[in-house]
Design an enzyme around this catalytic site. Structure first.
Site, PDB file in Angstrom:
ATOM      1  N   ASP A 414      73.108 -79.661 -68.308  1.00  0.00           N
ATOM      2  CA  ASP A 414      73.982 -78.662 -68.905  1.00  0.00           C
ATOM      3  C   ASP A 414      73.185 -77.626 -69.695  1.00  0.00           C
ATOM      4  OD1 ASP A 414      76.785 -77.868 -69.743  1.00  0.00           O
ATOM      5  OD2 ASP A 414      75.940 -78.302 -71.714  1.00  0.00           O
ATOM      6  N   GLU A 467      72.285 -76.230 -64.497  1.00  0.00           N
ATOM      7  CA  GLU A 467      73.260 -75.179 -64.782  1.00  0.00           C
ATOM      8  C   GLU A 467      72.481 -74.085 -65.517  1.00  0.00           C
ATOM      9  OE1 GLU A 467      77.263 -74.100 -67.324  1.00  0.00           O
ATOM     10  OE2 GLU A 467      75.735 -75.453 -68.089  1.00  0.00           O
TER      11      GLU A 467
END
Length: 733
Positions: A414, A467
């Site tokens: 993330d 990401e």
């Protein structure tokens, strides 16, 4: 054991000669929780005239030492201190009997044991190279020097003292100070008789004099929030996925089918535990044909509304749904159905809860000491100090922990962009450049490279996914070539541009035609995943179908056409739960997907089942068609057929398998039927057969289809394009 100066009566123990009060300084340090070496003063030690036995047991009314089966009382010295000197030649084997309000309890003395943590472990911790850190730190049940108990270890280099406390001592840690293991910054204590299920924390005294309780950063199990204690855990799960693990890496992920269903486990079917989910989720994902399921973060987090992205227990699965072994049961069940498991992993930041990682030993430890770098400007959290070897080790080991202990097949990392840039969301004056004057966080780069290299080396077949929302060069390039070393990267540009295009009324789409073609300019710069994730269907962004213009029929038609375009576009696919059946409402973690929309009794809105059926067929055809995935990262696997038909809102392209087998994908993003539409596909294929049409009646469309093979003339085929639809054609058999 020989006595020095006395012959005790038959059946009696050694005769005590005197007490040995602790010096006032040592006594004060122990009571204040500030002693770095309690084993040097507590327990049994040779002294002139014999052996002194000293115990610190607050609230005990009596303590005795048992030697050769005979108890000898220790004299009380106040404040919970007890001692006696016995005329012995050497320290014997002994136990303690401690009396509180009830009957006496016989126990081994924690302060008679040698360290239960080896020099190699300490060396690796100091070097920041302990790749199985969870075996060295935390609470480890074991047999040590022939006695069963639990070894507690914690890294707190700035602490003046550390004690273990828990439900076994009524949360008063005075009796259990830990010893410092020197330059490693590790504190250690073996507690006999303490085992699985014990709740505990570390009581830390900082160098500033503050005293506070902290959950174990390495805890493998935690209490259900709002309770915050760590729990001693022993895994007893026996895996049944050996065949899955042996074969999962046979084909490189970028050359294999990879279609992901993203799930928020607590809300997919609200109220289900890990084991109950194992009865439903694998069958559902298998029926829809996804190759993988991606869990939003399952690591321990105190606030449900963070969806798992504000983690306080990086080594413990959330207890809301069950035990760590229950989570393993769910993952094993998915593997048995041939479904890979990806987990969202959050090394970019952590919350400021005062019982967790924040200022863990009274000083910045996991976070940078520079306040400008410690604070994450967007989320009110702390960032990790990637420049500190022990912190990098904590995170690198955590990545491989989930792969090795939970058989996770992939980590979606993330917020990578927020780690890579020193000026991320910061204004001028709020950040300092690196040693070369740039904005790149070189420590974060080194951490990501080390993490990826370690995970791939230790766990064959695992994939890491970034990401990363910027144009950072080399996200999926191998680390030995200067890249970050990820296997795949979310294509945030494609996601943003394509959703922007789809949100326009069809009459305006010709002015935005490039938004659907631009991704092919950079499609082969990285190994991409096309993500329609949870982030795109919350916070007022609307569900996928609700982003589409027009009436309800047109919204669903747009939705289906978009999915057909997405599944045929170079790159892997990811779809968030609820979007597979065109849920119209935004996702809420409180109630999850609107499953009632699929109920046949619902009547007029039963067309949601048609969208779900389309996703099932998309996945089935995708997996059976190597042209759609085998050359995702090879420019030779793609060729535009129509990329400039802006006035028509039409896109057409060919995909090619490694053996040259083609598939033709055509999307018409206009609400009109286009008859006799010419497409230059060449003469290599003698006839094309429609294999998928998102306008088919079974999907809820108008059923403008082409059931007969189409033959090219002068290198062109002529098709009737259904409105707001995507059509796939393959060589006719």
């Amino acid at each position: 054991m020989a006595l020095r100066d006395t012959s005790p009566p038959e059946g009696a123990g050694p005769v005590p000669t005197r007490t040995a009060p602790l010096d006032p300084t040592g006594r004060a340090r122990l009571l204040a929780g500030e002693h770095h070496d309690p084993h040097a003063v507590l327990g049994a030690h040779p002294v002139p005239g014999g052996v002194v036995f000293r115990a610190l047991r607050p609230f005990a009314r009596a303590v005795s030492v048992v030697v050769d089966g005979a108890p000898v009382p220790l004299a009380s010295e106040g404040d919970g201190f007890f001692s006696v000197v016995l005329p012995l030649d050497a320290v014997p084997a002994y136990t303690l009997r401690v009396a509180y309000d009830g009957p006496e309890q016989e126990t081994h003395d924690p302060y008679r044991f040698l360290p239960a943590l080896g020099e190699l472990d300490l060396h690796l911790v100091r070097e920041g190279r302990h790749e199985q850190l969870w075996t060295a730190l935390g609470a480890q049940p074991m047999t040590h020097q022939g006695v069963t108990g639990t070894r507690f270890t914690v890294w707190a280099p700035n602490a003046r003292g550390v004690r273990v406390t828990g439900d076994f001592c009524c949360w008063d840690g005075t009796a259990f100070p830990m010893r410092s293991m020197g330059a490693s910054g590790v504190w250690e204590l073996f507690l006999p008789g303490i085992g699985e299920g014990t709740r505990y924390k570390f009581e830390i005294t900082s160098r500033h004099g503050g005293r506070f309780l902290k959950a174990d950063p390495m805890a493998r199990r935690a209490e259900v929030p709002p309770d915050t204690a760590s729990i001693v855990h022993v895994s007893r799960y026996e895996w049944g996925d050996a065949d899955w693990l042996a074969h999962r890496g046979q084909v490189p992920v970028h050359e294999a089918p990879f279609s992901v269903y993203e799930v928020h486990l607590p809300s997919w079917r609200p109220g289900l535990t890990y084991r109950e989910l194992a009865e439903e989720l694998p069958a559902y994902v298998r029926e829809l044909g996804f190759t993988h399921v991606e869990f939003m973060p399952v690591a321990h987090h105190p606030f449900s509304g963070s969806w798992g992205y504000q983690i306080t227990g990086f080594y413990a699965p959330t207890a809301r749904l069950g035990s760590p072994d229950d989570l393993k049961f769910l993952i094993d069940a998915l593997h048995r159905e041939g479904i890979g498991v990806i987990m969202d992993w959050v090394p970019a930041h952590f919350p400021k809860d005062d019982w967790a990682l924040a200022r863990f030993d009274g000083d910045p430890l996991y976070e940078p000491g520079d306040e400008r770098r410690a604070e994450h400007p967007d989320w009110g959290t702390f960032e990790f100090d990637f420049g500190r070897t022990e912190v990098r080790n904590f995170l690198v080991a955590n990545a491989t922990y989930w792969c090795e202990e939970f058989h996770i097949d992939g980590l979606r990392v993330d917020a990578v962009a927020s780690m890579l840039y020193l000026d991320y969301s910061r204004d001028s004056g709020q950040w300092s450049p690196n040693v070369f004057g740039g904005r790149e966080d070189l420590d974060a780069v080194a951490f990501l490279q080390e993490m990826n290299a370690t995970v791939y080396r230790r766990n064959p077949g695992v994939v890491t996914i970034a990401e990363e929302s910027t144009a950072w060069d080399g996200v999926t390039r191998p680390t030995d070539g200067g890249g970050l070393g990820f296997g795949l990267k979310w294509n945030m540009g494609w996601m943003h541009d394509s959703l922007q295009y789809m949100s326009h009324e069809p009459v305006h789409r010709k002015y935005h035609h490039h938004e659907m073609t631009f991704a092919m300019v950079y499609a082969y710069s990285e190994n991409y995943v096309l993500p329609i994730s949870h982030d795109e269907v919350v916070h007022g962004k609307q569900a996928l179908v609700s982003k589409m213009p027009g009436d309800w029929w047109q919204q669903r038609a747009n939705h289906r056409a978009y999915l057909g375009f997405m599944w045929s576009h170079p790159g892997k696919q990811l779809l968030f739960m609820g979007q597979e059946f065109a849920q119209g409402a935004e996702w809420s973690e409180a109630h999850g997907p609107d499953w009632w929309l699929l109920d046949p009794a619902y009547g007029a809105e039963a067309d949601h089942r048609g969208v779900r059926d389309l996703v099932r067929d998309l996945n089935a055809l995708y997996r059976a068609t190597p042209a759609l995935w085998q050359r995702d990262t090879d420019p030779a696997g793609f060729r535009w057929v129509a990329c400039d038909a802006a006035e028509d809102n039409v896109y057409a392209f060919l995909r090619f398998a490694a053996d040259g087998a083609p598939l033709l994908a055509v999307s018409n993003f206009s609400p009109v039927v286009r008859h006799d539409y010419a497409l230059p596909v060449g003469d290599e294929v003698t006839a094309w057969q429609e294999v998928l049409n998102t306008d088919a009646a079974r999907y809820g469309g108008g059923d403008v289809t082409c059931p007969d093979p189409v033959k090219p003339e002068d290198g062109r085929i002529r098709l009737t394009l259904p409105p707001l639809a995507t059509v796939w054609l393959a060589p006719a058999v």
